[in-house]
Design a protein around this motif. Sequence first.
Motif, PDB file in Angstrom:
ATOM      1  N   PHE A  15     -23.373-112.500  -7.526  1.00  0.00           N
ATOM      2  CA  PHE A  15     -22.800-111.195  -7.217  1.00  0.00           C
ATOM      3  C   PHE A  15     -22.390-110.519  -8.520  1.00  0.00           C
ATOM      4  O   PHE A  15     -21.935-111.195  -9.458  1.00  0.00           O
ATOM      5  CB  PHE A  15     -21.549-111.332  -6.335  1.00  0.00           C
ATOM      6  N   ASP A  66     -16.670-108.179 -10.125  1.00  0.00           N
ATOM      7  CA  ASP A  66     -15.726-107.095  -9.867  1.00  0.00           C
ATOM      8  C   ASP A  66     -14.982-106.713 -11.142  1.00  0.00           C
ATOM      9  O   ASP A  66     -14.681-105.542 -11.379  1.00  0.00           O
ATOM     10  CB  ASP A  66     -14.717-107.519  -8.794  1.00  0.00           C
ATOM     11  N   LYS A  82     -15.668-114.727  -4.210  1.00  0.00           N
ATOM     12  CA  LYS A  82     -16.491-113.606  -3.746  1.00  0.00           C
ATOM     13  C   LYS A  82     -17.358-114.034  -2.566  1.00  0.00           C
ATOM     14  O   LYS A  82     -17.469-113.315  -1.557  1.00  0.00           O
ATOM     15  CB  LYS A  82     -17.366-113.134  -4.903  1.00  0.00           C
ATOM     16  N   ILE A  83     -17.965-115.204  -2.655  1.00  0.00           N
ATOM     17  CA  ILE A  83     -18.822-115.696  -1.579  1.00  0.00           C
ATOM     18  C   ILE A  83     -18.005-115.932  -0.310  1.00  0.00           C
ATOM     19  O   ILE A  83     -18.429-115.581   0.800  1.00  0.00           O
ATOM     20  CB  ILE A  83     -19.542-116.985  -2.014  1.00  0.00           C
ATOM     21  N   LYS A 130     -15.190-114.465   0.621  1.00  0.00           N
ATOM     22  CA  LYS A 130     -14.791-113.175   1.200  1.00  0.00           C
ATOM     23  C   LYS A 130     -15.962-112.502   1.917  1.00  0.00           C
ATOM     24  O   LYS A 130     -15.806-111.947   3.005  1.00  0.00           O
ATOM     25  CB  LYS A 130     -14.254-112.257   0.102  1.00  0.00           C
ATOM     26  N   GLU A 131     -17.139-112.559   1.292  1.00  0.00           N
ATOM     27  CA  GLU A 131     -18.320-111.965   1.917  1.00  0.00           C
ATOM     28  C   GLU A 131     -18.639-112.668   3.235  1.00  0.00           C
ATOM     29  O   GLU A 131     -18.975-112.033   4.232  1.00  0.00           O
ATOM     30  CB  GLU A 131     -19.516-112.063   0.962  1.00  0.00           C
ATOM     31  N   THR A 136     -18.546-110.782   7.128  1.00  0.00           N
ATOM     32  CA  THR A 136     -19.835-110.350   7.675  1.00  0.00           C
ATOM     33  C   THR A 136     -19.983-110.750   9.136  1.00  0.00           C
ATOM     34  O   THR A 136     -19.506-111.804   9.557  1.00  0.00           O
ATOM     35  CB  THR A 136     -21.004-110.938   6.862  1.00  0.00           C
ATOM     36  N   THR A 185     -27.009-113.014   7.253  1.00  0.00           N
ATOM     37  CA  THR A 185     -26.182-113.012   6.039  1.00  0.00           C
ATOM     38  C   THR A 185     -25.206-114.182   6.051  1.00  0.00           C
ATOM     39  O   THR A 185     -24.989-114.842   5.027  1.00  0.00           O
ATOM     40  CB  THR A 185     -25.408-111.687   5.923  1.00  0.00           C
ATOM     41  N   LEU A 229     -25.076-117.111   3.189  1.00  0.00           N
ATOM     42  CA  LEU A 229     -23.891-117.398   2.381  1.00  0.00           C
ATOM     43  C   LEU A 229     -23.386-118.813   2.622  1.00  0.00           C
ATOM     44  O   LEU A 229     -22.928-119.485   1.688  1.00  0.00           O
ATOM     45  CB  LEU A 229     -22.793-116.383   2.692  1.00  0.00           C
TER      46      LEU A 229
END
Length: 434
Positions: A38, A41, A75-76, A78-79, A83, A88, A92
């Motif tokens: 990703f 940020d 990050k992974i 949270k994604e 979702t 997706t 993940l």
Amino acid sequence: MPDPNPPGVFVKELPSGVRTITGASTSVPAFLGYTKFFAADDPNATPAPFDEAERKVPQKIGSWREFAARYSMDKIAKELAGTADPVTALTLDRCFPLAEAVYGFFANGGRTCYVVGFTSPASAVSVADLQGNVDARTGLAGLETVPEVTMVAVPSLWDMTADVTVDDDAPPLDQDQGISRMAEVLKHCTAQRNRLAIFDPPPDLTAGDVKTFAGKLASPDTDAAAFTTLYYPWITVPGVDATERTVPPCGHIAGVWARTDAERGIFKAPANQNLRGVLTPGTLLTDDEHGELNAAGVNCLRVFPDRGLLVWGARTRSSTRDWRYVNVRRLVSFLSDSIRQSSTWAVFEPNDERLWAALRHSVASFLTDQWRQGALVGRTPDEAFYVICDGTNNRPETMDEGKVICDIGVAPVRPAEFVHFTITQIAGQPGLTS
């Protein structure tokens, strides 16, 4: 000319000329698995996450926090939590077996590991991609440039056999495809000679299914079987993202190997050790089931009263007496690697008795230290090993070819795998009288 120094005692240090052998690394695994890139940020974050190209080559990791930061685990997570798209979510979720393996390694006593990533979690990894490229340092080929690696595990292996598609809630696993990828890992380990493969069977297999599966791997009477270990069952963990999941045990096992090396030595079988960071094994085994799996070269994880979950097996897949046990295979690889790495000084030296004597002395001193630590069997060093490097094995014809031959034999200590007690009840003894 008068001495300019004042009266007194002066010490002059001179090199002794004695060559010593330093033990090679023993506790460094390499983990291969899925990781998704990703965009950062915060571009100024320290340490900065690896970019996509960096993830594909071996990266040295010294802690769980470093891995989480470098591979964007927050990050992974949270994604994944945010979702609602099943494709997706499955994509993940495939990043977590690698993360759980690395976490389990450090939780169980590991200190340093290498990670080789595959950055397309939605896609299967072909045999060619797993093999990798030496020049690009990708896949297994990339690990050829990292001599300190002594274990290889692929926690994402069974996900690598199938693509994530819209039609499948969970992509079906292909055993034949998985075995073909295991064969590549094993080919790598056998060629390198200093590392063992830690394999996991497919998930959700019964004890009988695992025994059948083990029979499909490399034949137990081949050289490759000595570099193969298989652990069962899978384990349920709290999850690095606080979500319980069932994962392969290879990362936790690598940590147990590293912990045993540090606490006892590489000659100690990495068994009868507890697994940290595990909630429960996927399957509770009976003694009969365990006995059949042990005979098939499958190392089991067992729960015992008041002791919790233990590693209860220390076998390779080899059926030969020499290489049946994990610690024996690892010890011999360690000795060979240590002697080879610490003897490069001898290259291009004059090939004469002085060179032979120096080699004999350095190797014998190193092996004597190993014997004193308990790695070799024998009441005396002469019973534990021999070192021959003289005119008997360095003949004029071999010397003309520029070769120095040093023949070494060792007697490794083997684990007490089966401890038998004979209990006899003595009845009818007369009582003592005064």
